[in-house]
Structure formats: C-alpha cells, structure tokens
Motif scaffolding. Structure first.
Motif, PDB file in Angstrom:
ATOM      1  N   LYS A   1      -7.862   6.114  -2.638  1.00 32.42           N
ATOM      2  CA  LYS A   1      -9.120   6.104  -1.924  1.00 32.42           C
ATOM      3  C   LYS A   1      -8.974   6.789  -0.465  1.00 32.42           C
ATOM      4  CE  LYS A   1     -11.322   2.248  -4.009  1.00 32.42           C
ATOM      5  NZ  LYS A   1     -10.667   1.059  -4.250  1.00 32.42           N
TER       6      LYS A   1
ATOM      7  N   SER B   1      -9.042   7.329   3.112  1.00 27.39           N
ATOM      8  CA  SER B   1      -8.803   6.556   4.125  1.00 27.39           C
ATOM      9  C   SER B   1      -9.435   7.017   5.643  1.00 27.39           C
ATOM     10  CB  SER B   1      -7.364   5.980   4.538  1.00 27.39           C
ATOM     11  OG  SER B   1      -6.945   5.312   3.207  1.00 27.39           O
TER      12      SER B   1
ATOM     13  N   GLU C   1       1.023  -1.075  -0.145  1.00 28.63           N
ATOM     14  CA  GLU C   1      -0.079  -0.144   0.066  1.00 28.63           C
ATOM     15  C   GLU C   1       0.960   1.134   0.017  1.00 28.63           C
ATOM     16  OE1 GLU C   1      -4.068   1.114   2.166  1.00 28.63           O
ATOM     17  OE2 GLU C   1      -2.257   0.969   3.579  1.00 28.63           O
TER      18      GLU C   1
ATOM     19  N   LEU D   1      -3.648   3.853  -1.728  1.00 28.07           N
ATOM     20  CA  LEU D   1      -3.596   2.752  -2.998  1.00 28.07           C
ATOM     21  C   LEU D   1      -3.245   1.828  -2.704  1.00 28.07           C
ATOM     22  CD1 LEU D   1      -4.829   2.719  -5.706  1.00 28.07           C
ATOM     23  CD2 LEU D   1      -2.463   3.538  -6.493  1.00 28.07           C
ATOM     24  N   SER D   2      -3.665   0.730  -2.776  1.00 30.72           N
ATOM     25  CA  SER D   2      -3.354  -0.986  -2.668  1.00 30.72           C
ATOM     26  C   SER D   2      -2.815  -1.359  -3.803  1.00 30.72           C
ATOM     27  CB  SER D   2      -4.247  -1.792  -2.042  1.00 30.72           C
ATOM     28  OG  SER D   2      -5.223  -2.234  -2.992  1.00 30.72           O
ATOM     29  N   ARG D   3      -1.686  -2.013  -3.725  1.00 30.05           N
ATOM     30  CA  ARG D   3      -1.247  -3.005  -4.910  1.00 30.05           C
ATOM     31  C   ARG D   3      -2.218  -3.340  -5.973  1.00 30.05           C
ATOM     32  NH1 ARG D   3       4.082  -6.325  -5.312  1.00 30.05           N
ATOM     33  NH2 ARG D   3       3.289  -7.534  -7.003  1.00 30.05           N
ATOM     34  N   LYS D   4      -3.086  -4.245  -5.031  1.00 29.13           N
ATOM     35  CA  LYS D   4      -3.832  -4.842  -5.801  1.00 29.13           C
ATOM     36  C   LYS D   4      -4.968  -4.029  -6.644  1.00 29.13           C
ATOM     37  CE  LYS D   4      -8.131  -7.668  -4.987  1.00 29.13           C
ATOM     38  NZ  LYS D   4      -9.212  -8.183  -3.890  1.00 29.13           N
ATOM     39  N   ASP D   5      -5.517  -2.887  -5.952  1.00 26.88           N
ATOM     40  CA  ASP D   5      -6.324  -1.730  -6.912  1.00 26.88           C
ATOM     41  C   ASP D   5      -5.316  -1.187  -7.804  1.00 26.88           C
ATOM     42  OD1 ASP D   5      -8.492  -2.321  -5.027  1.00 26.88           O
ATOM     43  OD2 ASP D   5      -8.363  -0.647  -4.152  1.00 26.88           O
ATOM     44  N   TYR D   6      -4.087  -0.831  -7.613  1.00 28.73           N
ATOM     45  CA  TYR D   6      -3.365  -0.447  -8.390  1.00 28.73           C
ATOM     46  C   TYR D   6      -3.242  -1.247  -9.703  1.00 28.73           C
ATOM     47  CZ  TYR D   6       1.068   1.074 -11.302  1.00 28.73           C
ATOM     48  OH  TYR D   6       1.684   1.406 -12.125  1.00 28.73           O
TER      49      TYR D   6
ATOM     50  N   ASN E   1      -6.799   6.605  -8.991  1.00 28.87           N
ATOM     51  CA  ASN E   1      -7.956   6.076  -8.051  1.00 28.87           C
ATOM     52  C   ASN E   1      -7.450   5.853  -6.452  1.00 28.87           C
ATOM     53  OD1 ASN E   1      -9.718   5.440  -9.936  1.00 28.87           O
ATOM     54  ND2 ASN E   1      -8.289   4.080 -10.884  1.00 28.87           N
TER      55      ASN E   1
ATOM     56  N   ASN F   1      -5.426  -3.741 -10.612  1.00 29.24           N
ATOM     57  CA  ASN F   1      -6.739  -4.077 -11.136  1.00 29.24           C
ATOM     58  C   ASN F   1      -7.234  -2.702 -12.123  1.00 29.24           C
ATOM     59  OD1 ASN F   1      -6.873  -6.610 -10.209  1.00 29.24           O
ATOM     60  ND2 ASN F   1      -8.140  -5.756  -8.175  1.00 29.24           N
ATOM     61  N   ASN F   2      -6.678  -1.414 -11.922  1.00 29.96           N
ATOM     62  CA  ASN F   2      -7.055  -0.304 -12.529  1.00 29.96           C
ATOM     63  C   ASN F   2      -6.308   0.119 -13.651  1.00 29.96           C
ATOM     64  OD1 ASN F   2      -9.580  -0.043 -10.850  1.00 29.96           O
ATOM     65  ND2 ASN F   2      -8.390   0.812  -9.153  1.00 29.96           N
TER      66      ASN F   2
END
Length: 187
Positions: free
Chosen positions: A157, A159, A135, A178-183, A155, A185-186
């Motif tokens: 978010k 917190s 993150e 910003l999480s690694r996963k969201d980065y 993106n 995925n987007n």
C-alpha cells in the motif's frame, strides 16, 4: 551454492533464482550492471568505472554489513546461468528490527522476466516468518513505473511521498508498505 559464512543471511531460493550473501567473487557480474548509468541513476553511487571500484563497494558495503551483524543485500543468482544478475535485500537493517526497507537492483539484460515478482515470493515469507518483521517498506522513484507491478501483486500500500535530491536532480519518491498482518490475510 557456496557455504554460507553469514548465518543471519539465510540462503533462499525459487524455481529460477536463489539468494545468497555477496562475495568478492561476484565482482565481475556486479560490475556488469553497476557500471551502467541507467542502473545507478537513482542510487547514491556513481556508475562503476572499473572492477576494482566494484570490489571496494562489495567489501565496504555488503560484506561490512554482514560482518557487523546487519541484514543487507543478497546476490540474486540466475540458476540457469549460475550468474549474479542483481542484488536484493535490506538497506542496513539490524538484527532484531521490526521493519525493513527492501531494495532491488537487476541487470538490464534480465529486465522483463518478472524476476522481481519471483524474488518477492521468496523474500516476503522470509521477512514475516523467519525475521518476524512487522512491516516491509520499499521506495519507488515516481518515473519507475515497472517497479510497481510486483508490489501490486503482493498488495503493498502507498504510504507517503517525499522528494530527494539525487545527482543534482529532485526526484519524487513514493513509499509503499506491507504489514505482516496484511501479508498473511491476503495469502
């Protein structure tokens, strides 16, 4: 570009900018913006009154962090002018950390050029790929509306919020992450 004395501070670049470790040779350019009240109004430092204060700050903060194996701030170099126009990086993040708090400071002469967005474009892949962070967070002072735009592009978010006393004034701070996963995925 200078030879990198601190390999953990990988040199990064975009079309217009590059990021490299800060050196004492950057004092003149850094003094140019850290001597301005509007730049340091939310930083835990006072506006620098002379270049010797800037050299001391560079040595005690940036270089000390590099030498103690911490990630720190990079010099933001504007390629067109071969000039340091700001600094961006991590606030005292140790090697192996899972999260990092990014901060950015740009010389007002260069505000409005979307450099923050361009810097995030090169910094975020570095954060999530090279450094393997889970993150990335950043703190935005509530009245600094212009800092939100590049975060929205990527993106980040909201917190949480908290109040902090800066120079005898209570300021509301908003934390975005910003999480690694969201980065990934987007993208």
């Amino acid at each position: 570009m200078n030879k990198n004395l601190y390999p953990h501070m990988k040199i990064l670049q975009s079309k217009k900018l590059y990021l490299r470790p800060i050196t004492l040779d950057d004092a003149k350019d850094i003094f140019e913006y850290l001597s301005q009240e509007n730049v340091v109004k939310y930083l835990p430092i006072k506006a620098h009154k002379n270049i010797n204060e800037t050299k001391k700050f560079i040595s005690n903060y940036f270089i000390n962090n590099y030498e103690n194996n911490k990630y720190s701030h990079y010099a933001v170099v504007y390629k067109k002018e071969n000039k340091v126009i700001g600094n961006m990086g991590f606030n005292n993040m140790k090697i192996g950390s899972q999260t990092g708090e990014l901060g950015i400071c740009i010389n007002p002469k260069y505000w409005g050029n979307k450099f923050s967005q361009e810097l995030l474009a090169i910094m975020l892949p570095h954060c999530f790929t090279d450094l393997n962070l889970k993150e990335v967070t950043t703190v935005v002072y509530e009245d600094n509306k212009f800092s939100l735009k590049p975060l929205q592009v990527y993106n980040f978010k909201y917190s949480k919020s908290y109040n902090v006393k800066v120079k005898n004034k209570i300021i509301k701070c908003n934390v975005y992450s910003l999480s690694r996963k969201d980065y990934f995925n987007n993208r």
